[in-house]
Design an enzyme around this catalytic site. Structure first.
Site, PDB file in Angstrom:
ATOM      1  N   SER A   1      67.769 -13.875 -18.654  1.00 16.01           N
ATOM      2  CA  SER A   1      68.294 -14.601 -19.681  1.00 16.01           C
ATOM      3  C   SER A   1      69.233 -14.127 -20.693  1.00 16.01           C
ATOM      4  CB  SER A   1      67.041 -15.224 -20.651  1.00 16.01           C
ATOM      5  OG  SER A   1      66.168 -14.139 -20.940  1.00 16.01           O
TER       6      SER A   1
ATOM      7  N   THR B   1      66.251 -15.113 -25.372  1.00 14.43           N
ATOM      8  CA  THR B   1      67.149 -14.316 -26.178  1.00 14.43           C
ATOM      9  C   THR B   1      66.561 -13.244 -26.746  1.00 14.43           C
ATOM     10  OG1 THR B   1      68.526 -16.534 -26.681  1.00 14.43           O
ATOM     11  CG2 THR B   1      68.586 -14.340 -28.110  1.00 14.43           C
TER      12      THR B   1
ATOM     13  N   THR C   1      72.230 -13.030 -25.656  1.00 16.79           N
ATOM     14  CA  THR C   1      71.950 -13.965 -24.766  1.00 16.79           C
ATOM     15  C   THR C   1      72.898 -14.607 -23.786  1.00 16.79           C
ATOM     16  OG1 THR C   1      70.522 -16.169 -24.662  1.00 16.79           O
ATOM     17  CG2 THR C   1      72.337 -16.128 -25.903  1.00 16.79           C
TER      18      THR C   1
ATOM     19  N   VAL D   1      78.004 -23.477 -26.387  1.00 19.06           N
ATOM     20  CA  VAL D   1      77.770 -21.917 -27.304  1.00 19.06           C
ATOM     21  C   VAL D   1      76.476 -22.416 -28.058  1.00 19.06           C
ATOM     22  CG1 VAL D   1      78.334 -20.532 -28.996  1.00 19.06           C
ATOM     23  CG2 VAL D   1      80.171 -21.193 -27.344  1.00 19.06           C
ATOM     24  N   GLY D   2      75.795 -21.715 -28.007  1.00 21.35           N
ATOM     25  CA  GLY D   2      74.364 -21.972 -28.569  1.00 21.35           C
ATOM     26  C   GLY D   2      74.424 -21.051 -30.317  1.00 21.35           C
ATOM     27  N   ASP D   3      73.269 -20.893 -30.731  1.00 20.29           N
ATOM     28  CA  ASP D   3      73.176 -20.265 -32.040  1.00 20.29           C
ATOM     29  C   ASP D   3      73.167 -19.032 -32.243  1.00 20.29           C
ATOM     30  OD1 ASP D   3      70.602 -20.140 -30.444  1.00 20.29           O
ATOM     31  OD2 ASP D   3      69.696 -19.246 -32.231  1.00 20.29           O
TER      32      ASP D   3
ATOM     33  N   THR E   1      65.267 -17.501 -31.607  1.00 21.50           N
ATOM     34  CA  THR E   1      65.153 -17.937 -30.199  1.00 21.50           C
ATOM     35  C   THR E   1      64.997 -19.265 -30.143  1.00 21.50           C
ATOM     36  OG1 THR E   1      64.372 -16.901 -28.070  1.00 21.50           O
ATOM     37  CG2 THR E   1      62.915 -17.081 -29.877  1.00 21.50           C
ATOM     38  N   GLY E   2      64.937 -19.702 -28.798  1.00 24.09           N
ATOM     39  CA  GLY E   2      64.868 -21.093 -28.590  1.00 24.09           C
ATOM     40  C   GLY E   2      65.977 -22.052 -28.124  1.00 24.09           C
TER      41      GLY E   2
ATOM     42  N   GLY F   1      69.099 -23.589 -29.228  1.00 26.27           N
ATOM     43  CA  GLY F   1      70.094 -23.055 -30.077  1.00 26.27           C
ATOM     44  C   GLY F   1      70.631 -24.380 -30.783  1.00 26.27           C
TER      45      GLY F   1
HETATM   46  C1  SD4 Z   1      70.719 -20.598 -26.949  1.00 26.06           C
HETATM   47  N1  SD4 Z   1      68.933 -19.665 -28.260  1.00 26.06           N
HETATM   48  O1  SD4 Z   1      71.630 -20.288 -26.163  1.00 26.06           O
HETATM   49  C2  SD4 Z   1      69.648 -19.511 -27.277  1.00 26.06           C
HETATM   50  C3  SD4 Z   1      68.622 -19.451 -26.088  1.00 26.06           C
HETATM   51  C4  SD4 Z   1      67.429 -18.970 -26.127  1.00 26.06           C
HETATM   52  O2  SD4 Z   1      65.090 -19.199 -25.840  1.00 26.06           O
HETATM   53  O3  SD4 Z   1      67.074 -18.146 -27.078  1.00 26.06           O
HETATM   54  N2  SD4 Z   1      66.333 -19.464 -25.649  1.00 26.06           N
HETATM   55  O4  SD4 Z   1      70.647 -21.613 -27.272  1.00 26.06           O
END
Ligand code: SD4
Length: 330
Positions: free
Chosen positions: A85, A187, A205, A216-218, A238-239, A241
């Protein structure tokens, strides 16, 4: 009358309030006390944070800077193909392309970020180069790659056999349904306070597996996946985004600490904000995971997430340990 009106009002919203705010309606003394760490200290998300912290600790224990520590730390999972990941070996997008998102922030509010970067094993170091060697703060896609190559980074194939196999399997029914706590790690976000009392952070990540190409995430977005204010504290996320971006999550956590909240309480309130918006938007909370970790200038730290299963690693002079984060959905 006033009491009765209040009672009716309370009763009308009770179920929502209890569901949404069971933690924030706790009396102060029931709120989890801030954990006290010692300076220097480093925190990072998920189980792989243990190895990452160990690398960061090598820098911190020699009075190195928090900035050097977080870069060295997150490079460990970035370079490890078994970590699916982050960085090399990360799961690809739905077109089979591994696209990486990273950012870094130091104690002087210097920032650097790359998004949707392909073929470079250590995007965090490219983010740092953006910070230190360009007049900009964020480069994306092919521009980020061209910049990385101009700085001497090597172009490599990041799609491992395992990740390719998983992607081909996914293609069979091509359903995009991110799973909370996938393989118990995602992440890596890392925040550190060094011996001089300076804070820095890094977040990196491969993003949500099988995302749309270009998503694109956070994680590379300063204020969303990471924020550092050297007077106050630092936070990383994390999580999912999209949910973190919706509330400018890590900036919010730091601002809550500025208002006097402990790192723990600040993380709880940021999660409460996501929960409230999720309900308002009639979305299912059970499908969402977001976790925050936070550290203040005094070395106190905390964490909170929506669903159980998120853990984070903390390393100070008393050792390196994994802590299960407190969570909302019991
Ligand atoms: C995202 N926050 O790309 C990241 C991925 C992640 O647990 O942290 N997943 O959204």
């Amino acid at each position: 009358m006033n009491n009765r009106r209040n009672f009716i009002k309370t009763a009308a919203v009770a179920s929502v309030a209890v569901a949404l705010n069971s933690f924030s309606s706790k009396p102060e003394e029931e709120i989890i006390a801030p954990r006290k760490g010692r300076k220097p200290i480093v925190l990072s998300t998920w189980r792989f944070g243990i190895e990452a912290n160990a690398a960061a600790w090598e820098v911190l224990k020699k009075n190195g800077s928090a900035l050097d520590a977080v870069e060295a730390g997150v490079k460990i999972p970035e370079g490890d193909p078994k970590e699916r990941s982050v960085g090399y070996g990360g799961r690809p997008d739905r077109d089979g392309r591994v696209t990486l998102d990273s950012c870094i922030m130091d104690e002087q509010a210097n920032i650097g970020s790359v998004a949707c970067l392909e073929y470079i094993k250590h995007p965090i170091s490219v983010a740092r180069a953006v910070m230190e060697k360009t007049p900009h703060v964020m480069l994306v896609g092919d521009g980020a790659l061209q910049f990385a190559l101009s700085q001497g980074f090597k172009k490599e194939n990041l799609l491992t056999e395992e990740s390719e196999k998983e992607w081909k399997e996914w293609l069979k029914d091509s359903k995009y349904k991110p799973i909370a706590n996938i393989e118990n790690h995602d992440t890596i976000g890392m925040i550190a306070l060094d011996a001089s009392g300076n804070l820095s952070g890094a977040c990196t990540t491969s993003g949500m597996a099988f995302k749309m190409h270009g998503r694109v995430g956070d994680s590379p977005i300063i204020g969303a996946g990471l924020y550092v204010d050297n007077e106050i504290g630092a936070a990383t996320a994390t999580g999912h985004g999209e949910e973190v971006i919706r509330i400018s999550g890590c900036h919010l956590v730091v601002e809550l600490m500025r208002q006097g909240k402990s790192p723990q309480k600040a993380c709880e309130e940021a999660v409460a904000r996501i929960i409230k918006l999720t309900k308002n938007r009639n979305k299912e909370l059970k499908d969402i995971q977001v976790g925050f970790i936070a550290l203040n200038k005094q070395g106190e730290y905390g964490s909170y997430c929506i669903q159980g299963g998120f853990n984070y690693a903390v390393n100070d002079e008393t050792g390196n340990r994994l802590i299960d984060a407190e969570y909302f959905l019991k």
